[in-house]
Design a protein around this motif. Structure first.
Motif, PDB file in Angstrom:
ATOM      1  N   ALA A  50       3.020  -7.132   0.392  1.00  0.00           N
ATOM      2  CA  ALA A  50       3.555  -6.106   1.284  1.00  0.00           C
ATOM      3  C   ALA A  50       3.767  -6.706   2.666  1.00  0.00           C
ATOM      4  O   ALA A  50       2.873  -7.347   3.222  1.00  0.00           O
ATOM      5  N   VAL A  51       4.973  -6.492   3.208  1.00  0.00           N
ATOM      6  CA  VAL A  51       5.348  -7.077   4.504  1.00  0.00           C
ATOM      7  C   VAL A  51       5.734  -5.952   5.466  1.00  0.00           C
ATOM      8  O   VAL A  51       6.623  -5.148   5.165  1.00  0.00           O
ATOM      9  N   PRO A  52       5.090  -5.857   6.642  1.00  0.00           N
ATOM     10  CA  PRO A  52       5.444  -4.801   7.597  1.00  0.00           C
ATOM     11  C   PRO A  52       6.744  -5.127   8.327  1.00  0.00           C
ATOM     12  O   PRO A  52       7.089  -6.296   8.532  1.00  0.00           O
ATOM     13  N   THR A  53       7.461  -4.096   8.706  1.00  0.00           N
ATOM     14  CA  THR A  53       8.662  -4.286   9.520  1.00  0.00           C
ATOM     15  C   THR A  53       8.247  -4.312  10.992  1.00  0.00           C
ATOM     16  O   THR A  53       7.060  -4.278  11.330  1.00  0.00           O
ATOM     17  N   GLU A  54       9.236  -4.377  11.874  1.00  0.00           N
ATOM     18  CA  GLU A  54       8.943  -4.428  13.302  1.00  0.00           C
ATOM     19  C   GLU A  54       8.256  -3.157  13.786  1.00  0.00           C
ATOM     20  O   GLU A  54       7.558  -3.174  14.806  1.00  0.00           O
ATOM     21  N   ARG A  55       8.442  -2.059  13.073  1.00  0.00           N
ATOM     22  CA  ARG A  55       7.869  -0.784  13.487  1.00  0.00           C
ATOM     23  C   ARG A  55       6.538  -0.502  12.779  1.00  0.00           C
ATOM     24  O   ARG A  55       6.066   0.621  12.771  1.00  0.00           O
ATOM     25  N   SER A  56       5.929  -1.518  12.189  1.00  0.00           N
ATOM     26  CA  SER A  56       4.676  -1.345  11.475  1.00  0.00           C
ATOM     27  C   SER A  56       3.737  -2.502  11.809  1.00  0.00           C
ATOM     28  O   SER A  56       4.025  -3.333  12.664  1.00  0.00           O
ATOM     29  N   ASP A  57       2.603  -2.564  11.119  1.00  0.00           N
ATOM     30  CA  ASP A  57       1.646  -3.637  11.368  1.00  0.00           C
ATOM     31  C   ASP A  57       0.966  -4.037  10.055  1.00  0.00           C
ATOM     32  O   ASP A  57       1.203  -3.443   9.001  1.00  0.00           O
ATOM     33  N   THR A  58       0.096  -5.057  10.157  1.00  0.00           N
ATOM     34  CA  THR A  58      -0.554  -5.593   8.961  1.00  0.00           C
ATOM     35  C   THR A  58      -1.483  -4.579   8.306  1.00  0.00           C
ATOM     36  O   THR A  58      -1.571  -4.505   7.077  1.00  0.00           O
ATOM     37  N   ALA A  59      -2.173  -3.795   9.097  1.00  0.00           N
ATOM     38  CA  ALA A  59      -3.090  -2.800   8.538  1.00  0.00           C
ATOM     39  C   ALA A  59      -2.328  -1.765   7.710  1.00  0.00           C
ATOM     40  O   ALA A  59      -2.788  -1.342   6.638  1.00  0.00           O
ATOM     41  N   THR A  60      -1.164  -1.361   8.205  1.00  0.00           N
ATOM     42  CA  THR A  60      -0.341  -0.411   7.455  1.00  0.00           C
ATOM     43  C   THR A  60       0.155  -1.043   6.154  1.00  0.00           C
ATOM     44  O   THR A  60       0.161  -0.400   5.093  1.00  0.00           O
ATOM     45  N   ALA A  61       0.531  -2.307   6.227  1.00  0.00           N
ATOM     46  CA  ALA A  61       0.993  -3.005   5.022  1.00  0.00           C
ATOM     47  C   ALA A  61      -0.123  -3.097   3.990  1.00  0.00           C
ATOM     48  O   ALA A  61       0.110  -2.953   2.783  1.00  0.00           O
ATOM     49  N   LEU A  62      -1.339  -3.328   4.468  1.00  0.00           N
ATOM     50  CA  LEU A  62      -2.478  -3.400   3.556  1.00  0.00           C
ATOM     51  C   LEU A  62      -2.699  -2.064   2.853  1.00  0.00           C
ATOM     52  O   LEU A  62      -2.958  -2.017   1.648  1.00  0.00           O
ATOM     53  N   GLY A  63      -2.584  -0.981   3.592  1.00  0.00           N
ATOM     54  CA  GLY A  63      -2.751   0.344   2.993  1.00  0.00           C
ATOM     55  C   GLY A  63      -1.682   0.643   1.963  1.00  0.00           C
ATOM     56  O   GLY A  63      -1.979   1.191   0.891  1.00  0.00           O
ATOM     57  N   PHE A  64      -0.435   0.287   2.260  1.00  0.00           N
ATOM     58  CA  PHE A  64       0.641   0.540   1.305  1.00  0.00           C
ATOM     59  C   PHE A  64       0.539  -0.378   0.084  1.00  0.00           C
ATOM     60  O   PHE A  64       0.954   0.006  -1.018  1.00  0.00           O
ATOM     61  N   ALA A  65      -0.008  -1.569   0.260  1.00  0.00           N
ATOM     62  CA  ALA A  65      -0.210  -2.444  -0.900  1.00  0.00           C
ATOM     63  C   ALA A  65      -1.169  -1.787  -1.891  1.00  0.00           C
ATOM     64  O   ALA A  65      -0.966  -1.850  -3.114  1.00  0.00           O
ATOM     65  N   GLN A  66      -2.225  -1.152  -1.379  1.00  0.00           N
ATOM     66  CA  GLN A  66      -3.147  -0.428  -2.236  1.00  0.00           C
ATOM     67  C   GLN A  66      -2.435   0.714  -2.955  1.00  0.00           C
ATOM     68  O   GLN A  66      -2.658   0.951  -4.157  1.00  0.00           O
ATOM     69  N   ALA A  67      -1.587   1.408  -2.234  1.00  0.00           N
ATOM     70  CA  ALA A  67      -0.866   2.539  -2.829  1.00  0.00           C
ATOM     71  C   ALA A  67       0.123   2.074  -3.894  1.00  0.00           C
ATOM     72  O   ALA A  67       0.208   2.655  -4.982  1.00  0.00           O
ATOM     73  N   TYR A  68       0.864   1.000  -3.605  1.00  0.00           N
ATOM     74  CA  TYR A  68       1.831   0.495  -4.583  1.00  0.00           C
ATOM     75  C   TYR A  68       1.130  -0.058  -5.823  1.00  0.00           C
ATOM     76  O   TYR A  68       1.668  -0.013  -6.927  1.00  0.00           O
ATOM     77  N   GLY A  69      -0.069  -0.578  -5.641  1.00  0.00           N
ATOM     78  CA  GLY A  69      -0.823  -1.040  -6.801  1.00  0.00           C
ATOM     79  C   GLY A  69      -1.161   0.092  -7.750  1.00  0.00           C
ATOM     80  O   GLY A  69      -1.238  -0.101  -8.967  1.00  0.00           O
ATOM     81  N   ARG A  70      -1.351   1.286  -7.205  1.00  0.00           N
ATOM     82  CA  ARG A  70      -1.680   2.440  -8.046  1.00  0.00           C
ATOM     83  C   ARG A  70      -0.461   3.029  -8.737  1.00  0.00           C
ATOM     84  O   ARG A  70      -0.570   3.577  -9.830  1.00  0.00           O
ATOM     85  N   VAL A  71       0.700   2.934  -8.100  1.00  0.00           N
ATOM     86  CA  VAL A  71       1.896   3.566  -8.683  1.00  0.00           C
ATOM     87  C   VAL A  71       2.700   2.601  -9.550  1.00  0.00           C
ATOM     88  O   VAL A  71       3.685   3.009 -10.174  1.00  0.00           O
ATOM     89  N   ALA A  72       2.289   1.327  -9.615  1.00  0.00           N
ATOM     90  CA  ALA A  72       3.073   0.328 -10.356  1.00  0.00           C
ATOM     91  C   ALA A  72       3.189   0.652 -11.836  1.00  0.00           C
ATOM     92  O   ALA A  72       4.166   0.269 -12.487  1.00  0.00           O
ATOM     93  N   THR A  73       2.206   1.346 -12.392  1.00  0.00           N
ATOM     94  CA  THR A  73       2.248   1.667 -13.819  1.00  0.00           C
ATOM     95  C   THR A  73       2.657   3.116 -14.069  1.00  0.00           C
ATOM     96  O   THR A  73       2.503   3.615 -15.186  1.00  0.00           O
ATOM     97  N   GLN A  74       3.166   3.780 -13.036  1.00  0.00           N
ATOM     98  CA  GLN A  74       3.656   5.142 -13.209  1.00  0.00           C
ATOM     99  C   GLN A  74       5.059   5.128 -13.809  1.00  0.00           C
ATOM    100  O   GLN A  74       5.758   4.116 -13.802  1.00  0.00           O
ATOM    101  N   LEU A  75       5.468   6.287 -14.327  1.00  0.00           N
ATOM    102  CA  LEU A  75       6.736   6.372 -15.060  1.00  0.00           C
ATOM    103  C   LEU A  75       7.937   5.977 -14.209  1.00  0.00           C
ATOM    104  O   LEU A  75       8.884   5.363 -14.711  1.00  0.00           O
TER     105      LEU A  75
END
Length: 218
Positions: free
Chosen positions: A56-81
């Protein structure tokens, strides 16, 4: 007559069980468990595991902590329909196969998602892992304007050279250990030796010389 025969047969079996040395039950358990474990390892279809990594890579309007949180979220939805359905065409397998074969994991310290796939065919395992990773990246790109976090391919899954499942030798050792443990437990419930089974020592009878001396003294 029948009851007497049955009791006699049962008593004979218990006597034979008591006559076995203690180590015999443990040895028999180790041997049987080792054979069963090795047989299972030989007959079981080998499974291959391939893993693809996305970051997960943050854009200019985000930061590393936000990217870390979204990485956790994307890990959970990766096996969703929504993601699996998009990946099935590239993977060449039904969505149900992907749902049953693909697992994801994340790190609490790094904004990375590991997408692992298991299959009896090495190339299929790699294809499934890469297909789900690509679908997850596309899914993140769709929401990038709102999340300000994107996903990039960090490492593609490669075709595994060796199966990840346990070999016959390993399953044999596990079976032997389990069999030995069961044999040791069997010793705890093994029928004990009854008092009448103990060897009864005959009463001491004085020899002739001792008896004659005793008679002379009288």
């Amino acid at each position: 007559m029948t009851d007497n025969h049955t009791r006699h047969h049962r008593s004979s079996r218990l006597s034979r069980a008591r006559a076995l040395p203690s180590w015999a039950l443990v040895a028999a358990g180790v041997l049987a468990g080792g054979l069963l474990g090795s047989g299972y390892g030989v007959l079981k279809t080998p499974e291959y595991t391939a893993t693809s990594y996305v970051i997960a890579v943050p854009t200019e309007r985000s930061d590393t902590a936000t990217a870390l949180g979204f990485a956790q979220a994307y890990g959970r939805v990766a096996t969703q329909l929504a993601v699996i359905g998009d990946a099935q065409v590239e993977a060449g397998v039904p969505a149900r196969t992907l749902r049953d074969s693909v697992r994801t994991s994340t790190s609490p310290d790094a904004p990375m998602v590991a997408v692992s796939a298991v299959s009896g065919r090495p190339s299929q395992a790699a294809d499934m892992a890469n297909a789900v990773a690509h679908a997850l990246i596309r899914h993140a790109d769709t929401d990038k304007a709102g999340t300000h976090v994107g996903l990039l391919q960090f490492s593609r899954a490669v075709t595994p050279a060796e199966p990840g499942s346990a070999s016959a030798g390993v399953t044999g050792l596990v079976g032997a250990s389990a069999g030995g443990l069961l044999g040791a437990l069997a010793l705890l419930v093994r029928p004990g030796r009854r008092p009448e089974d103990e060897t009864v020592r005959p009463a001491s009878v004085p020899g002739p010389a001792v008896a004659a001396d005793a008679h002379g003294k009288l």
